[in-house]
Design an enzyme around this catalytic site. Structure first.
Site, short mmCIF file in Angstrom:
data_model
loop_
_atom_site.label_atom_id
_atom_site.label_comp_id
_atom_site.label_asym_id
_atom_site.label_seq_id
_atom_site.Cartn_x
_atom_site.Cartn_y
_atom_site.Cartn_z
N LYS A 59 0.94 -1.17 0.15
CA LYS A 59 -0.02 0.09 0.00
C LYS A 59 0.85 1.43 -0.09
O LYS A 59 0.68 2.03 -0.76
CB LYS A 59 -0.91 -0.07 1.29
CG LYS A 59 -1.54 1.39 1.37
CD LYS A 59 -2.27 1.12 2.85
CE LYS A 59 -1.79 1.63 4.01
NZ LYS A 59 -1.65 2.95 4.40
N ASN A 60 1.96 1.39 0.82
CA ASN A 60 2.61 2.36 1.16
C ASN A 60 3.62 2.70 -0.02
O ASN A 60 4.44 3.91 0.06
CB ASN A 60 3.30 2.53 2.22
CG ASN A 60 2.47 2.63 3.56
OD1 ASN A 60 1.26 2.96 3.36
ND2 ASN A 60 2.66 2.39 4.77
N CYS A 87 -11.72 23.72 7.47
CA CYS A 87 -11.84 22.45 8.57
C CYS A 87 -10.42 22.38 9.20
O CYS A 87 -9.86 21.44 9.53
CB CYS A 87 -11.74 21.32 7.49
SG CYS A 87 -13.45 20.97 6.84
N ARG A 135 -2.73 19.58 10.16
CA ARG A 135 -1.90 18.45 9.90
C ARG A 135 -0.29 18.46 10.11
O ARG A 135 0.23 19.48 9.69
CB ARG A 135 -2.12 17.98 8.41
CG ARG A 135 -3.66 17.53 8.57
CD ARG A 135 -3.93 17.97 6.79
NE ARG A 135 -5.44 17.80 6.91
CZ ARG A 135 -5.81 16.52 6.78
NH1 ARG A 135 -5.03 15.19 6.66
NH2 ARG A 135 -7.19 16.23 6.77
N ASP A 175 4.21 0.52 11.99
CA ASP A 175 2.74 -0.05 11.46
C ASP A 175 2.93 -1.51 11.99
O ASP A 175 1.81 -2.27 11.48
CB ASP A 175 2.84 -0.07 9.86
CG ASP A 175 2.76 1.42 9.51
OD1 ASP A 175 2.31 2.24 10.21
OD2 ASP A 175 2.80 1.52 8.41
N ARG A 201 -8.81 -0.29 4.32
CA ARG A 201 -7.94 0.59 3.81
C ARG A 201 -6.64 -0.22 3.36
O ARG A 201 -5.97 0.29 2.49
CB ARG A 201 -7.73 1.62 4.65
CG ARG A 201 -8.72 2.69 4.83
CD ARG A 201 -8.19 3.90 5.89
NE ARG A 201 -6.91 4.28 5.67
CZ ARG A 201 -5.90 4.53 6.52
NH1 ARG A 201 -6.23 4.45 7.68
NH2 ARG A 201 -4.54 4.59 6.09
C1 UD1 Z 1 3.99 6.74 6.44
C2 UD1 Z 1 3.22 5.60 6.22
C3 UD1 Z 1 2.78 5.01 7.53
C4 UD1 Z 1 3.73 4.77 8.53
C5 UD1 Z 1 4.48 6.25 8.67
C6 UD1 Z 1 5.98 5.74 9.52
C7 UD1 Z 1 2.39 5.95 3.90
C8 UD1 Z 1 1.17 6.20 3.11
N1 UD1 Z 1 2.20 5.65 5.28
O1 UD1 Z 1 3.40 7.87 6.91
O2 UD1 Z 1 2.11 3.92 7.26
O3 UD1 Z 1 3.04 4.56 9.83
O4 UD1 Z 1 5.01 6.41 7.33
O5 UD1 Z 1 6.65 4.71 9.14
O6 UD1 Z 1 3.30 5.48 3.49
N2 UD1 Z 1 5.76 14.53 10.92
C9 UD1 Z 1 5.86 15.85 11.14
N3 UD1 Z 1 5.99 16.81 10.15
C10 UD1 Z 1 5.81 16.47 8.98
C11 UD1 Z 1 5.53 15.05 8.38
C12 UD1 Z 1 5.58 14.06 9.63
O7 UD1 Z 1 5.93 15.99 12.27
O8 UD1 Z 1 5.74 17.30 7.95
C13 UD1 Z 1 5.71 13.53 11.99
C14 UD1 Z 1 4.36 12.89 11.96
O9 UD1 Z 1 3.32 13.48 12.74
C15 UD1 Z 1 4.60 11.63 12.90
C16 UD1 Z 1 6.09 11.43 12.23
O10 UD1 Z 1 6.64 12.57 11.68
O11 UD1 Z 1 4.70 11.42 14.02
C17 UD1 Z 1 6.29 10.19 11.20
O12 UD1 Z 1 5.54 10.47 10.01
P1 UD1 Z 1 6.04 10.05 8.52
O13 UD1 Z 1 7.18 9.51 8.56
O14 UD1 Z 1 5.69 11.33 7.58
O15 UD1 Z 1 4.64 9.12 8.01
P2 UD1 Z 1 3.77 9.17 6.77
O16 UD1 Z 1 4.56 9.55 5.66
O17 UD1 Z 1 2.74 10.06 7.40
#
Ligand code: UD1
Length: 425
Positions: free
Chosen positions: A25-26, A120, A125, A311, A403
């Site tokens: 998925k990712n 919203c 985020r 995950d 999902r």
């Molecule tokens: C991706 C995966 C998700 C997985 C995660 C961590 C996808 C679609 N999803 O999510 O399944 O759990 O990696 O392995 O690939 N953060 C910030 N600022 C940002 C971006 C992130 O503070 O701009 C924080 C987030 O709140 C979180 C942490 O960084 O606490 C990790 O997030 P991130 O690695 O970005 O995960 P995703 O890409 O959202």
């Protein structure tokens, strides 16, 4: 009252047999988003049949890409006719990962937007690292309660970007934004997940110049345009881990096919440490996993790759509820990722939390209960618990599970699990 679907599980004997893991998925989500970068036809194979993938396809179609299935798991995508750079907020809201389309849009069209009718609080985020990257390339970001708009007057210009945290999404977004920028972009402290490597290999097949994916320094040399290609999505390491854990939790014996062992080293290492039998047949992408006794407790700490994957945290917690002693988990990647604790405790588990730490005291047996899938991986943990518990478990809010788990009921049924999807009032 609205009808809703639940999973009905009768806990029983060990899972046995073979399961074939779907595409990740990712990986599929950012690679679908990357299709926006080119004007020629792209074919993707190994695309998993998932709700999140449907949403990303909806995003692409909304932007003006043509997307059609040419096989069960194969898609043909043509993004030559993109006619808007605005993703509706409803789609972003349904799936946070849709934000990864912003980088490709910005790179090709110099603008990317999402708007929320009525406001919203979309700015809340955590996307600061994505924005920091876009701004370093010369874009302007406007973020308020109604909109996120990223624009640039001229060309994007390569730059050096240090990520405060190796965010997966930010690394992907910045890497894609940099593909058509002018000059060289260096992403420092980049995420190293296998899905980053898969995205980079896909972009490279499209003609992008990317070095270092899979290490903490990624270098992207901007090119003028990207071409069509064909690519197979890597296997889903988290789906594989989930079936491995379900196998040992039920004291079963399962052969996992289409799995890359090197992508789940921490999961394999922990299972061996806990006393499970894990046999890898690397050249065939197969892992055989089994257990015939209660496993020993262990401690885990979630970390960015190559550390233990967040995950797989909920599923490991489910396994620990029936281990022989006390286990501990520390979640360091996400805040509030213990929503499954309350649900597992309803099934007789003995889990206590304090902040981002959980202590799990193994019990003799879980019992069936009415529980709720609070998120995707929590849902998988409850399925595992249900398959192991005595009596019947009813899991609601299963849209979370849809999902990210392709054909979950079919796959567990084939392994001997008593699991059904039923509609109730
Ligand atoms: C991706 C995966 C998700 C997985 C995660 C961590 C996808 C679609 N999803 O999510 O399944 O759990 O990696 O392995 O690939 N953060 C910030 N600022 C940002 C971006 C992130 O503070 O701009 C924080 C987030 O709140 C979180 C942490 O960084 O606490 C990790 O997030 P991130 O690695 O970005 O995960 P995703 O890409 O959202």
């Amino acid at each position: 009252m609205d009808k809703k679907e639940i999973l009905l599980i009768n806990g029983g004997g060990p899972l046995r047999g073979e399961v074939i893991i779907s595409g990740a998925k990712n990986s599929a989500l950012p690679i679908l988003a990357a299709c926006v970068l080119g004007t020629e036809e792209i074919i993707l194979d190994g695309v998993p049949d998932l709700k999140d993938v449907e949403i990303m396809i909806e995003v692409l179609r909304h932007l003006g890409s043509k997307v059609e299935y040419i096989g069960d798991e194969s898609l043909r995508i043509d993004s030559s006719g993109i006619n808007t750079c605005e993703t509706p907020f409803e789609l972003m809201d349904k799936m946070r990962a849709s934000f990864v389309v912003m980088g490709p849009l910005l790179s090709r069209f110099k603008e990317a937007h999402t708007k929320a009718p009525g406001g919203c609080n979309i700015g809340a985020r955590p996307i600061d690292l994505h924005l920091k990257g876009f701004e370093a390339l010369g874009a302007k970001a406007l973020v308020n309660d109604e909109a996120i708009s990223i624009t640039t007057d001229g060309e994007l210009i390569g730059n050096e970007i240090y990520l405060d945290f190796p965010s997966v999404g930010a690394t992907q977004n910045i890497m894609m934004a940099a593909t058509l920028a002018k000059g060289e972009t260096i992403i420092e402290n980049a995420a190293k997940e296998p899905e980053i490597v898969d995205l980079a290999s896909f972009l490279s097949k499209m003609g992008a110049k990317i070095k270092g994916a899979g290490t903490s320094t990624i270098v992207v040399d901007g090119v003028e345009k990207l071409t069509g290609t064909r690519h197979t999505i890597i296997p889903d390491r988290i789906e594989a881990a989930s079936y491995m854990l379900a196998a040992v939790m039920t004291k079963g014996d399962v052969t996992i096919k289409n799995v890359i062992g090197s992508h789940i080293r921490p999961v394999i290492a922990k299972l061996i440490e806990m006393g499970a039998s894990v046999e890898e047949i690397e050249e065939e992408d197969i892992i055989k996993v089994s257990a015939n006794q209660k496993l020993k407790p262990t401690n885990i700490q979630t970390l960015p790759y190559p550390g233990f994957p967040t995950d797989a945290q909920a599923q490991f917690m489910a396994l620990m509820t029936v281990c022989d002693g006390e286990s501990k988990i520390q979640e360091t990647v996400f805040e509030n990722r213990f929503m499954h604790v309350e649900q597992l405790n309803k099934m007789g588990a003995a889990i206590a939390t304090s902040g981002n730490r959980a202590t799990i005291v193994g019990v003799d047996k879980l019992h069936g209960a009415d529980v709720k899938a609070t998120d995707l991986r929590a849902g998988a943990a409850l399925v595992m618990a249900g398959l192991t518990a005595s009596g019947q478990t009813r899991i609601s809010d299963i849209y979370h599970i849809d999902r990210g788990y392709s054909k979950l009921v079919e796959k567990f049924t084939k392994l001997g699990g008593d699991i059904k999807r039923v509609t109730i009032d």
